[in-house]
Design a protein around this motif. Structure first.
Motif, PDB file in Angstrom:
ATOM      1  N   ILE A   1       0.718  -1.267  -0.009  1.00 28.96           N
ATOM      2  CA  ILE A   1      -0.113   0.076   0.044  1.00 28.96           C
ATOM      3  C   ILE A   1       0.760   1.145   0.108  1.00 28.96           C
ATOM      4  CG2 ILE A   1      -1.735   1.417   1.287  1.00 28.96           C
ATOM      5  CD1 ILE A   1      -3.004  -0.980  -0.096  1.00 28.96           C
ATOM      6  N   ASP A   2       1.651   1.170   0.801  1.00 26.99           N
ATOM      7  CA  ASP A   2       2.835   2.325   0.828  1.00 26.99           C
ATOM      8  C   ASP A   2       3.615   2.552  -0.294  1.00 26.99           C
ATOM      9  OD1 ASP A   2       2.019   2.906   3.641  1.00 26.99           O
ATOM     10  OD2 ASP A   2       3.899   1.945   4.324  1.00 26.99           O
ATOM     11  N   LYS A   3       4.046   1.658  -1.025  1.00 24.90           N
ATOM     12  CA  LYS A   3       4.872   1.727  -2.351  1.00 24.90           C
ATOM     13  C   LYS A   3       3.994   2.077  -3.318  1.00 24.90           C
ATOM     14  CE  LYS A   3       8.503  -0.605  -4.948  1.00 24.90           C
ATOM     15  NZ  LYS A   3       9.020  -1.753  -4.817  1.00 24.90           N
ATOM     16  N   GLN A   4       3.098   1.172  -3.580  1.00 28.25           N
ATOM     17  CA  GLN A   4       2.131   1.300  -4.912  1.00 28.25           C
ATOM     18  C   GLN A   4       1.156   2.429  -4.887  1.00 28.25           C
ATOM     19  OE1 GLN A   4       3.786  -0.166  -7.395  1.00 28.25           O
ATOM     20  NE2 GLN A   4       4.854  -1.790  -6.292  1.00 28.25           N
TER      21      GLN A   4
ATOM     22  N   GLN B   1       0.535   4.897   4.653  1.00 26.65           N
ATOM     23  CA  GLN B   1      -0.168   5.572   3.414  1.00 26.65           C
ATOM     24  C   GLN B   1      -1.575   5.411   3.573  1.00 26.65           C
ATOM     25  OE1 GLN B   1       0.924   7.185   0.940  1.00 26.65           O
ATOM     26  NE2 GLN B   1      -1.118   7.096  -0.133  1.00 26.65           N
ATOM     27  N   TRP B   2      -2.078   4.070   4.008  1.00 21.76           N
ATOM     28  CA  TRP B   2      -3.555   4.120   4.255  1.00 21.76           C
ATOM     29  C   TRP B   2      -4.121   5.120   5.088  1.00 21.76           C
ATOM     30  CZ3 TRP B   2      -6.381  -0.163   2.630  1.00 21.76           C
ATOM     31  CH2 TRP B   2      -7.788  -0.236   3.088  1.00 21.76           C
ATOM     32  N   HIS B   3      -3.582   5.498   6.066  1.00 27.00           N
ATOM     33  CA  HIS B   3      -3.981   6.809   6.698  1.00 27.00           C
ATOM     34  C   HIS B   3      -3.735   8.059   6.318  1.00 27.00           C
ATOM     35  CE1 HIS B   3      -4.519   3.363   9.466  1.00 27.00           C
ATOM     36  NE2 HIS B   3      -5.650   3.789   9.623  1.00 27.00           N
ATOM     37  N   ARG B   4      -2.838   8.269   5.177  1.00 23.76           N
ATOM     38  CA  ARG B   4      -2.479   9.408   4.550  1.00 23.76           C
ATOM     39  C   ARG B   4      -3.497   9.854   3.730  1.00 23.76           C
ATOM     40  NH1 ARG B   4       3.435   7.552   4.017  1.00 23.76           N
ATOM     41  NH2 ARG B   4       4.386   8.418   5.761  1.00 23.76           N
ATOM     42  N   THR B   5      -4.353   9.193   3.010  1.00 25.47           N
ATOM     43  CA  THR B   5      -5.100   9.806   2.045  1.00 25.47           C
ATOM     44  C   THR B   5      -6.397  10.520   2.998  1.00 25.47           C
ATOM     45  OG1 THR B   5      -6.434   7.536   2.552  1.00 25.47           O
ATOM     46  CG2 THR B   5      -5.187   8.032   0.703  1.00 25.47           C
ATOM     47  N   ASP B   6      -6.987  11.431   2.406  1.00 25.94           N
ATOM     48  CA  ASP B   6      -8.020  12.275   2.868  1.00 25.94           C
ATOM     49  C   ASP B   6      -9.080  11.284   3.390  1.00 25.94           C
ATOM     50  OD1 ASP B   6     -10.076  13.708   3.315  1.00 25.94           O
ATOM     51  OD2 ASP B   6     -10.060  15.059   1.221  1.00 25.94           O
ATOM     52  N   PRO B   7      -9.361  11.612   4.899  1.00 27.17           N
ATOM     53  CA  PRO B   7     -10.150  10.691   5.584  1.00 27.17           C
ATOM     54  C   PRO B   7     -11.584  10.834   5.080  1.00 27.17           C
ATOM     55  CG  PRO B   7      -9.601  12.410   6.853  1.00 27.17           C
ATOM     56  CD  PRO B   7      -8.668  12.686   5.723  1.00 27.17           C
ATOM     57  N   ARG B   8     -12.148  11.761   4.374  1.00 24.81           N
ATOM     58  CA  ARG B   8     -13.444  11.947   3.895  1.00 24.81           C
ATOM     59  C   ARG B   8     -13.475  11.130   2.564  1.00 24.81           C
ATOM     60  NH1 ARG B   8     -17.844  12.358   2.737  1.00 24.81           N
ATOM     61  NH2 ARG B   8     -19.478  13.741   2.789  1.00 24.81           N
TER      62      ARG B   8
ATOM     63  N   ASN C   1     -12.790   5.489  -5.135  1.00 24.14           N
ATOM     64  CA  ASN C   1     -11.524   5.881  -5.905  1.00 24.14           C
ATOM     65  C   ASN C   1     -10.263   5.129  -5.170  1.00 24.14           C
ATOM     66  OD1 ASN C   1     -10.107   7.130  -7.908  1.00 24.14           O
ATOM     67  ND2 ASN C   1      -9.147   8.368  -6.167  1.00 24.14           N
ATOM     68  N   TRP C   2     -10.437   5.044  -3.896  1.00 25.72           N
ATOM     69  CA  TRP C   2      -9.232   4.345  -2.915  1.00 25.72           C
ATOM     70  C   TRP C   2      -9.559   2.990  -2.677  1.00 25.72           C
ATOM     71  CZ3 TRP C   2      -4.482   5.842  -3.043  1.00 25.72           C
ATOM     72  CH2 TRP C   2      -4.187   7.356  -3.422  1.00 25.72           C
TER      73      TRP C   2
END
Length: 276
Positions: free
Chosen positions: A83-86, A116-123, A133-134
């Motif tokens: 998840i972090d890399k790709q 990375q999982w938690h860096r995406t916009d939480p909304r 999208n994710w």
């Protein structure tokens, strides 16, 4: 805002973790996610590419890793590292209800992190149910988030002409793991991953994330990849054979509207009954 660069189709095979099951549990009750030990993690990784106004996908790898070769902690750590890399869009079948819940809750046991999982916009990121999208949980999407009856993977796959669960069943996994037959579990898991990937392609075409040409080009890319793997992994060849032998209305390719760019799929893989 970040955008996914890859597609990651995921499926888990698990068995009950006897150390966490209550002594007074109902034997017929399905254990909760944290009470499931991961046996096999199956995946398909594909690169997301632009295709005119839509997307197309190039398969990079289909695989399965099991506790025969590494610990559950290593399987989990490897998943979060991917998840972090790709930075992929995750595609699952009932992932929100089970697979991702198992990944998260078992990771707590092993003291892992998922940056990375938690860096995406939480909304609108991985954990937001109403944005695909994710994380696209196809079972959830196709039932309109529970508004209509939920389909099983086998029901949806067979309706579209895919093999479905032709080479195993989740109920057999615990017994197969006990017997040490992890190869059979891996084959079954990869079959579920392939069914899920092709179902996603058809949904992506229907929802206009892909054009018809992008869908057909991706299907052809998948067929070519599986043909190359057939010699060493006969089960993926059997998947192709069963899929191509389907008499469903549109099992492989969809019709490309006149004027849509790109070539039709090669005749070697195209039959008149495959096109609507």
């Amino acid at each position: 805002m970040m955008t996914p660069t890859h597609l990651l189709v995921l499926d888990l095979e698990t068995r009950p973790d006897s150390a966490l099951l209550p002594a007074d549990r109902d034997p017929a009750a399905f254990p909760k996610p944290i009470q499931h030990e991961i046996v096999t993690l199956g995946f398909l990784l594909a690169r997301i590419e632009r295709d005119g106004q839509g997307e197309r996908y190039t398969v990079r790898k289909l695989g399965a890793a099991s506790i025969a070769d590494r610990s559950e902690r290593e399987l989990l750590a490897g998943f979060w590292q991917m998840i972090d890399k790709q930075k992929p869009r995750l595609v699952t079948w009932n992932g929100r209800g089970f697979d991702v819940a198992v990944l998260k809750q078992r990771s707590l046991i092993h003291g892992l992190t998922a940056p990375q999982w938690h860096r995406t916009d939480p909304r609108y990121g991985y954990d937001y149910r109403y944005q695909v999208n994710w994380h696209c949980d196809l079972m959830d999407v196709l039932s309109d988030n529970g508004a209509s009856p939920r389909l099983s993977l086998d029901e949806a796959a067979r309706a579209l002409g895919l093999p479905g669960k032709w080479n195993g069943h989740g109920a057999d996994v615990a017994e197969q793991a006990q017997a040490g037959d992890f190869a059979a579990i891996n084959r079954y898991c990869e079959g579920d991953v392939l069914n899920t990937f092709v179902l996603y392609l058809r949904w992506a075409c229907f929802s206009t994330r892909m054009t018809a040409h992008g869908h057909n080009a991706t299907v052809q890319n998948l067929l070519d990849y599986l043909e190359r793997e057939r010699g060493e992994r006969p089960h993926v060849g059997e998947f192709v054979d069963r899929w191509q032998a389907s008499d469903r209305p549109c099992p492989l390719f969809v019709n490309e509207p006149i004027g849509e760019p790109g070539p039709q799929p090669p005749e070697a893989h195209l039959r008149s009954e495959d096109v609507v």
